[in-house]
Design a protein around this motif. Sequence first.
Motif: not given
Length: 295
Positions: A10-15, A67-73, A79-82, A103-109
Amino acid sequence: MGLLKAMEAFEFVMMTVIQEKNLETINIVSQVLQKKDVDLLQAASLLGNATCTLAQLRDQFDNLKCTAQGLASSWGIRCNFRHKRTRRIKRHFDELTEDQRLTNLEEIFKVNVFYMCIDTVVSQVRTRFHGMDSVTRKFQFLCPTELLRASDEALNESAQTLAAIYNEDLSSEFSSQLLSFRNALGSEIKTVSTVKGLFELLLLRHSSILSSVTDVATALKLFLTIPVTVASAERSFSKLKMIKNYLRSTMSQDRLSGLAMLSIESQRARRMDLTEIVKEFAQKNVRRRGRFGHC
């Protein structure tokens, strides 16, 4: 398989979504900057708008994530960060505590990747075109709107500053000529919106007063001839590589310059009448033969 596994994250889709938004904003400005008829004021305005748009992306993380979640689906990607193993740093005996980590993966990204990417792009755009901004500010008062809005004192100060910088091209009478030009053509200056239109107004429609405001014409010419980018020069070098290849390694400098000029100015060369050129070339050769034969 390792590359496929990285692309299915999912990180690749976000980028991909983030970079698409960055390039979408920069591409329009990049295309305009490569045109020959763009001036510094237009380029600076477009770059300023692009910089503001890129800076506003910092507040649009949630929209980009949707937008990234729709594309990943649609691609069948979760749709979750590793989760990555937390790096442990050795603590020394005199340290009371260690730095607090996210500690939150989304905040880290968001902090380590998203903000860093946006800030890097904005910083690079501002750094690369810092010189253009400084030159634009020096000629800002020549814009028709600024020329009409500025007071006599501000216009006089700006003109004297520019005359001091270009002292070999502008005289000390530049400020007085500029004020006279504004007073004489104030109503017609309102009808133009660019420095090029202002120069055409002076050169074509009011050429009779050109001899009285020569420094104004010189300043306008200086501004219009300053190149915005080096795209034209880079095209010339690209043409040179295509003209002088390994089959033409023994070509002389005169022939190379002639072929390069024809290639660079190809549009103008296509409009030329080849029949007239051949006749003129033949007549010159006949005259030269006759002169040498007579001797």
